[in-house]
Structures are given as C-alpha cells and as structure tokens.
Design an enzyme around this catalytic site. Structure first.
Site, PDB file in Angstrom:
ATOM      1  N   ASP A  42      54.544  12.776  13.844  1.00  0.00           N
ATOM      2  CA  ASP A  42      55.911  13.194  14.145  1.00  0.00           C
ATOM      3  C   ASP A  42      56.642  12.189  15.017  1.00  0.00           C
ATOM      4  OD1 ASP A  42      56.552  15.382  12.675  1.00  0.00           O
ATOM      5  OD2 ASP A  42      56.738  16.754  14.355  1.00  0.00           O
ATOM      6  N   ASP A  85      51.251  29.087  15.545  1.00  0.00           N
ATOM      7  CA  ASP A  85      49.979  29.466  14.952  1.00  0.00           C
ATOM      8  C   ASP A  85      49.737  30.975  15.044  1.00  0.00           C
ATOM      9  OD1 ASP A  85      49.798  29.369  17.703  1.00  0.00           O
ATOM     10  OD2 ASP A  85      48.359  27.730  17.750  1.00  0.00           O
TER      11      ASP A  85
END
EC number: 2.4.1.-
Length: 736
Positions: A141, A446
């Site tokens: 990223d 998550d």
C-alpha cells in the site's frame, strides 16, 4: 460399528477442555458474591451531602464490572480444542488438493522493513504443499520501489531456499527466524551448505537494507526486471497508478528452482492511490487482492497473513484443509483461524502482549459457541464465502478446479487486466466492502468481516497446533503497545455502537453465547471509565475522610474480599495454565490497568468523536522496529517511556495520586481508624505495589526511557487539582 466407521472418515476431532466442574463452582460462588456486593451498594446509599455521588459512582462501576464479568464467562463455560488427522487427508486426497492463494499486506517500508516482509514471503512460499498450487501475493500500500526490489531479491533467493527447506525438512521456513534459532544448534545439513545458504541470505538482506537506507535502487538492478519501469519521480505513497507484476509465473516452464521443481507463483500488487478517493486501508488492499488473484490463480482457499507474521509450521495448509475437506462438517465451515503468536516476547511479558489467555482460553471458548473471531492474520478463508456467499445445507465446494487456466493470454496481458481491477474507481457503485469481500468503515475490518460471515450462517474453527502456525513481532515499547490496543479497542467499540452490534445484527443468526463473546472485545473501550473511577475515587476518599467500602470487621466486607481474591486467583490460574510466568502475570495486571486508562480511554473518546462527526477514521500502523537503546531496555524488561506523551501524564497522575493517598491513609490508620479505611488503604497499596516500575521511571531511573520531568511535573499539578474535587465525608456508620 457405524459410529466407528464414521469416526475413521473424519479429518479432525473436537475435544472438550477439562476442569469445567471446578470452574463452574468458582463461577457460581463469585456470582453470588457479586450479587451481595451490589445489594450492599443499593441498600446503603448515603444521604445527600454525605458522599452520595461518590457512593453511586462506586455502585455504577461495580455494576459495570459485574455485567462485564458475566459476558466474559460466555467463553469459559465449555471451551474446546481441535485435533487434525493429516495422514487421513494424504491417504484420501493424495495430491488432488485445492490451490491456495496467500495474501501478505504491507504499507510502509520504514515501519515494516522490506527485509522482514520477504522473510514472511519466503516462509509461505516454502509450505509442505505442492508448489504449483501455491500463489503468493504481496500488497504494497506504500507503492514503494524498495519493497518491489526486496520482493525481486526474494524471488531469486527462493530458487535456493525452497530446495534447502524441502531437502532437510527444516522449521521454521522464514530464513531470518531459521538462522537465528539454528545458530549453534545441531543442523541436519552439512556445515558447509548451512553456511553457504546463510551467507546468501545475509548478503541479500544487506543489499535490501542498504537500498532502504539510501532510498535508491542501483541502476544495474533496474535493468533486470521490467517492473522497475513502473516507478517515476512523480509517484508518492498516496498518489500512484496501479502496479501488478508477476515476478514468478508458476505456469512458466522457466519457473523452477535449482532442483528443477516448480516454484510458487509470486505477484507484487500496489493498488492505485489518489488523494481524491478514500482507499479503505487494509480492507481495501485485501479486496483488491481478492480481485487480482481471481484473475491470475483463482484458488478456492485464501490465506492472509500480516507482513511480520511468518509461517512457523510448514503443515499449516494441510491442517486447515482437514476442516475444509472433512466429509461430515466441511459444508458448515467458513474460515479456519490460527492464534497470533510472537517470537520477541520477553520471559515475563513486560507489556502483556503475549495474548496467551486469549489464545488458550477465550478463542477456544468462542470456538465452542460456533465460531472464533477472524483476527486479520493467520486465517484460511474459502474464497466464495469471503466474497459474500450465504450458507446453504446443499452447497458443495468444487475443490478440484485447481489453479485457473490461462488460455492464450500471456503474462503481460494478464498484468494489464489485473491493473484495471486495482484502480480507485473500480469499486464505485458496487457492493465491495459491504456485501462482497472484507468490510469497510471499521478500524478492525477483520472482526466485522468475521461477524458478517457468522451471521450469513457459516461457522469457523480455531486451530492451535502444538507447533505454532504463525509467529510475528509484538510491540516492543509501551507507546507501540498503547497504540495497538487503542486501535483494537476503538475498532471493536465502533462495531458495538454500530448497526453491527452483535446483539442486534446477530440476533437470530448466531447464538447468544457467541454474541456475548464478541462483546468481550467490543466493550474493551467502555471499561476505561469505570476503571479510572475505581483507581482514583477510593484513593481520594482516603484524603477526604470518605469511606467507600464496608468496615473490615463487618460481615459485608466478606463478599468484597471473596470476589476479589477468587477472581484474582482464577486469573493467575488461567495465566499459568496458558504459559505465562508468575511475574508475567503480575506484569499483566499492571498492563491491564495501564491499557484501560490510556488505550481504551483514547479508543472510547475517538469512537464517540467519530459518531458525532468530529473526526474521521484513520489507520495507524504499529511500528515493527525499535532503536538500539529501546531494544536493550526491552530485553532487560525495563518499561519504556522517554517522551512527553499525554498518555504518560495520565499514567503518572494515577500512580502519584494513589501513592500520596496511601500515605494519607496510613496516617489515618495509625490514628486509630483502621477498621473504617483499611479496605481503601489495601486498594491503594495494591495499585502502588503493582506499579513500582512506574515510580522508578518517575523518580529513580536516569536512562532515556525514564518518564520525562515535564510529565512528572504535570502529574503533580493534576494530583493537586484532584484534591480540590468535592467529596464530602461520609459517616462510618453507613458502611457497616
């Protein structure tokens, strides 16, 4: 006979954890004690002007602790452990096993050194599994050419590392971990070969570290792979085009190691970044990986790991497949979660980061309730379920489809197609991040994704093999620990206050026990306020002459003492059973308080501010590196402060307040009123004794990691202000 035959077909077994009778006895008696404490508080409320506000505050805090204690029992009632039969898997499926796509995410080459990242990459490339069925994807990223260079170096080294791992069946298969652990120990290979591979690795690591320090890649290196041409001087980590580069094409005849065996596919991806579009942090990266991998390999199983969480057990894939391929239960299982373990823990767990009790007690309890949490790393998913498929009793996975066939397209054409799947605009007006893939809008993407999978009808399992499956790097300073737990508590509290609150979103979809299990973490942040109240107001009551507990000789003191002692002893029992040392448990008690009055408080405040629209969601990366002095103090188990952070002011203020109030309380006891104030003196004393290292950091230590003088002075000022709080004295007869 029929049962025996069925059992023989099973690829895994579920076993109940023993000792539940003793646990349930102590839980029942503690529950009775808690009810007596609450009854005492409710029936002895003082009159107005006699400390009523302080008393009601204590009652509210104790009521909250009681409710939270009940919630935590949901995962302790009937925990289970899982055991797999990999030999049966091998007998039944031979090499007809599904492909596995492995996702590794990184975001900053300085916070997450590329040399650390490639050790993780190499470890997951070296699984004890057919290499042609493994595809490894690195999402960068940060869009850094330094990370790409490191991955290119790893693709070269893999040609020697993978045969070395297979030849001698070594563990772990992270070169950094292996050479660190095997130094001076017996090795199955010859010293000459061991030294040769070790030197190759260290030379590669030095080249990578040198490139990171200089910020430049040698020009002659750039000529060795077309991927380096993707970067130009105008690119930044927050503004760059999508990049997809296949460094090892597992379908190519040239993709072989030095022994002539096929190498796993290895892909670098940096999704497009633009200041005009929100990129959704790690969740956005994972969703881009799902799409890109679907084009290149499209394996039915996906493993995602953090860049610092290397594979420590080469059979982890086969263990996970024992659940996915089991003929009796596989149709229910959405994902398989492994525990989060660390290799840099000090002997006595100075910052309480081992997660031993969570791993050995709470996750097993969640497993028994229908599903452990998805914790963002070390997790095997079924691709279709991660992409939003709802549970159906009739659904059967096509495990035999293997790696996606390529057709007539060459690798360059595939890379160009893949880039279009990693653009900023691809997800606009789609269900990505909502109904498809990893969910957006939460710092703990998550947990909320796992909850959504459970609410779609799927179960999950928790697998804790004897040899840890994944091992990573824990925060090695107090600042890193506070930051990590602030992010965790903020994210989980955000879920609790959203439409995904487990009692609302999960109603009728998951069991009440699992709903409560999720709330253990969802209410971490909310624990901050009653904890701060409890560690400050009783101390101030000593100075003000306000008793807030029953007299020590009163029968009503018994439930307070019993609940405190039994809960503390059971906490110690769980910690020791989970692998902590006695001193490690003691350190954990200190960090329990520190995290509640800093990390969880900040998480609580930031969550409320976001709900009110006063701030936006952010994602803070926990650094994986510390400087030399910090690392040395960490190894010596010395608390690290060093800066004038506001959270250190909170810690110092609470500790100094309790110390001063303890002195005042002891003077009252010496004056002959010990029966009235002894419980508060004991509470203050325990806080002081537990936090002796903090007093040392304030007044004794001279190293750079001590609490700075401005922090100490600020805490003294806040303590003086605290003494101005109006807490009227209370007649001791009210506390009988």
């Amino acid at each position: 006979m029929e049962t025996t035959t069925t059992e023989r077909r099973r690829l895994f077994a579920t076993e109940k954890v023993g000792g539940r009778a003793v646990y349930r006895l102590q839980a029942a008696t503690v529950a009775a004690g808690i009810l007596l404490v609450l009854y005492y508080r409710a029936t002895r409320v003082p009159a107005a002007g006699e400390g009523r506000a302080a008393w009601l505050g204590m009652a509210a805090a104790e009521l909250w602790f009681a409710v939270y204690w009940v919630i935590t029992q949901s995962v302790r009632w009937c925990p289970v452990r899982r055991r797999t039969f990999k030999n049966r898997l091998a007998e039944r499926y031979k090499e007809n096993l599904p492909g596995v796509d492995v996702f590794v995410c990184t975001a900053d080459p300085h916070a997450e050194p590329p040399s650390l990242v490639i050790s993780t990459i190499l470890s997951v490339m070296a699984y004890n599994y057919p290499s042609e069925k493994i595809s490894v994807y690195l999402s960068d990223d940060g869009g850094s050419i330094l990370t790409f260079y490191a991955l290119w170096e790893a693709s070269m080294f893999a040609k020697k590392w993978l045969p070395f791992c297979r030849r001698y069946n070594i563990e772990p298969r992270s070169p950094a971990a292996y050479f660190s652990e095997s130094e001076g120990h017996h090795n199955p290979c010859s010293p000459k070969e061991w030294s040769f591979i070790k030197n190759l690795y260290e030379e590669m690591r030095e080249r990578i570290d040198s490139a990171v320090m200089s910020g430049k890649i040698p020009e002659e290196i750039k000529l060795k792979h077309k991927g380096f041409d993707e970067w130009n001087s105008e690119m930044t980590s927050k503004n760059h085009q999508p990049i997809v580069q296949v460094l090892i094409d597992g379908k190519s005849q040239n993709a072989v190691d030095d022994d002539g065996n096929v190498l796993p596919t290895l892909v670098y991806m940096a999704r497009e970044k633009s200041p005009q579009y929100h990129h959704n942090f790690k969740a956005g990266a994972l969703n881009a990986l799902i799409r890109v991998s679907a084009l290149i390999s499209d394996s039915p199983v996906i493993l995602n790991v953090d860049c610092d969480m290397y594979s420590n057990n080469s059979d982890s894939i086969r263990d996970a497949l024992c659940f996915f391929l089991d003929e009796e239960m596989s149709h229910k299982i959405g994902f398989v979660q492994y525990p989060q373990n660390y290799n840099n823990m000090t002997k006595n767990n100075i910052y309480g980061n081992s997660l031993n009790v969570i791993n050995h007690v709470e996750m097993r309890g969640l497993d028994s309730a229908g599903g452990c949490l998805y914790i963002g790393t070390g997790c095997f998913h079924r691709r279709e379920i991660l992409c939003g498929k709802k549970f159906s009793k009739d659904y059967k996975e096509d495990w035999g489809r293997g790696i996606k066939e390529r057709g007539h397209e060459n690798i360059d054409e595939i890379e160009e197609k893949a880039k279009s799947l990693a653009t900023c605009t691809y997800e606009l007006r789609t269900q990505w991040g909502n109904e498809i893939g990893v969910k957006y809008g939460c710092p703990v993407e998550d947990v909320i994704t796992g909850l959504a999978i459970h609410c779609r009808g799927w179960e999950s399992v928790y697998m804790e093999p004897q040899r840890a499956a994944f091992v990573g790097v824990a925060p090695a300073t107090l600042a890193q620990t506070i930051l990590q737990h602030k992010r965790w508590s903020e994210g989980n509290f955000t879920i609790f206050l959203s439409k995904h609150n487990t009692f609302l979103f999960g109603h009728g979809k998951i069991s009440l026990q699992l709903q409560m299990g999720y709330c253990i973490y969802g209410l971490w942040a909310a624990n901050s306020l009653p904890t701060i109240y409890y560690v400050m107001i009783p101390a101030l009551g000593l100075v003000k002459g306000t008793p807030l507990f029953p007299e020590i000789m009163s029968p009503w003191a018994t439930p307070f003492i019993y609940v405190f002692c039994v809960k503390t002893l059971y906490s110690l029992y769980e910690a020791l059973l989970s692998g902590d040392t006695l001193k490690g448990w003691w350190n954990g008690q200190r960090m329990w308080m520190v995290k509640r009055i800093t990390s969880y408080l900040y998480g609580f405040i930031d969550t409320i501010r976001k709900l009110l629209g006063l701030s936006k969601m952010s994602f803070e990366i926990t650094a994986k590196v510390s400087d030399g002095d910090e690392a040395k103090r960490y190894e010596q188990e010395i608390l690290e402060f060093g800066s004038s952070s506001p959270e250190y002011v909170i810690i110092a203020t609470v500790e100094l307040l309790n110390f001063v109030c303890l002195v005042a309380g002891l003077s009252k006891i010496m004056a002959g009123v010990w029966n009235v104030f002894l419980p508060q003196v004991i509470l203050c004393g325990l806080i002081v004794i537990t936090n002796i290292p903090i007093y040392e950091a304030m007044f004794v230590r001279k190293d750079k990691g001590r609490i700075p003088l401005p922090v100490t002075l600020a805490s003294i000022g806040f303590v003086m202000l605290a003494f101005l709080l109006p807490i009227p004295p209370l007649s001791s007869t009210k506390c009988l």
